[in-house]
Design an enzyme around this catalytic site. Structure first.
Site, short mmCIF file in Angstrom:
data_model
loop_
_atom_site.label_atom_id
_atom_site.label_comp_id
_atom_site.label_asym_id
_atom_site.label_seq_id
_atom_site.Cartn_x
_atom_site.Cartn_y
_atom_site.Cartn_z
N GLY A 111 -7.17 2.41 24.61
CA GLY A 111 -8.18 1.40 24.91
C GLY A 111 -8.37 0.36 23.81
N VAL B 214 8.41 -8.15 4.50
CA VAL B 214 7.43 -8.56 3.49
C VAL B 214 8.08 -9.26 2.30
CG1 VAL B 214 5.76 -6.77 4.10
CG2 VAL B 214 7.47 -6.31 2.31
N SER C 250 -0.63 4.46 -5.79
CA SER C 250 -0.20 5.85 -5.73
C SER C 250 -0.66 6.58 -6.97
CB SER C 250 1.33 5.93 -5.64
OG SER C 250 1.80 7.25 -5.85
N TYR D 25 9.28 3.27 -9.29
CA TYR D 25 8.24 3.41 -8.27
C TYR D 25 6.86 3.48 -8.93
CZ TYR D 25 5.39 5.46 -4.56
OH TYR D 25 4.39 5.71 -3.64
N LYS E 31 3.75 0.69 -8.53
CA LYS E 31 2.42 1.05 -8.03
C LYS E 31 1.34 0.79 -9.08
CE LYS E 31 3.41 2.25 -3.84
NZ LYS E 31 2.88 1.47 -2.70
N GLU F 163 -11.75 -2.05 -7.23
CA GLU F 163 -11.80 -0.59 -7.41
C GLU F 163 -10.50 0.04 -6.94
OE1 GLU F 163 -12.48 2.31 -8.86
OE2 GLU F 163 -14.57 1.62 -8.77
#
Length: 252
Positions: free
Chosen positions: A56, A66, A144, A159, A163, A241
């Site tokens: 719905g 990206v 992360s 990685y 992050k 934050e």
């Protein structure tokens, strides 16, 4: 319970049938948001859009790279043409690679940063103009636990570095756009119960679990619920934050 009625939300990397992005999309749709499922995976996009509509909800799919500015700009144009506005951006798209620094190549480093940081920059930059125009916006990016404690779950140093860069970028941007009614926050998940986690050898998986005080991996619904709150008007006084969601494996 907070609502997101008629809020238009773009979620990058949301075409995976079992990923965090899909769960975020379903959660926001249940709260009344109008979704944009953006991913490279056309089949996955169609499946998530169909699932949302069957429940719905309202959703459209956009094929998105990206790392390509033209692709990002085309997505923004398509969303504005279809919905007339953009209220929420969830930067979920990302990749990882398990490799040591000694074995890492410059190409490895560039590939991770191109998606995880430069791609995030392009999508974030692209939504600022429409958000400033309406003097309202919510941007939530996935960092992360690896970006805060230096690995320990998945991925290599590149990685973790990408992050960590997401955190610094988001805090700076939060200061730049706060006067325009736009909040910018991050969530930093730890181990999450996805296919990547399930693919680990049993002994390696147990070592990871033993390092989590809660004694289990997180569920995608737990990540999505936090993101839904940060996407709401109730979170209007939270910006710059980063929220840890890791069962206690890392505490600031």
């Amino acid at each position: 319970m907070f609502r997101l009625d008629n809020q238009v939300a773009i979620i990058t990397g949301s075409g995976s049938p079992k990923g965090i992005g899909r769960e975020i999309a379903l959660t926001l749709a249940k709260q009344g948001a109008k979704l944009v499922i953006a991913d490279l995976n056309k089949e996955g996009i169609d499946a998530v859009v169909s699932e949302i509509k069957s429940l719905g909800g309202t959703a459209i799919g956009v094929e998105l790279d990206v790392t390509n500015k033209v692709s990002v700009d085309n997505m923004i144009t398509n969303v504005i043409n279809h919905y007339g506005k953009i209220d929420i951006l969830i930067n979920n798209a990302g990749i990882s690679q398990k490799v040591t620094v000694e074995d890492m190549t410059l190409s490895d480093m560039q590939k991770i940063f191109t998606v995880n940081k430069f791609g995030l920059f392009l999508t974030t930059q692209a939504v600022l103009k429409p958000m400033k125009k309406q003097n309202y916006g919510r941007i939530v990016s996935l960092s992360s636990v690896s970006g805060k404690r230096g690995g320990g779950v998945f991925g290599g140093a590149h990685y973790s570095a990408s992050k960590a860069a997401v955190l610094g970028f988001s805090k700076n941007l939060a200061r730049e756009v706060a006067e325009h009614g736009i909040t910018v926050n991050c969530v930093a998940p730890g181990l999450v119960n996805t296919d990547i986690w399930k693919s680990l050898p049993e002994d390696e998986a147990q070592k990871v679990i033993d390092a989590i005080p809660s004694g289990r991996p997180g569920e995608t619904k737990e990540i999505a619920a936090t993101i839904a709150f940060l996407s709401s008007s109730e979170a209007s006084y939270i910006t710059g934050e980063d929220i840890d969601i890791n069962g206690g494996s890392h505490m600031d």
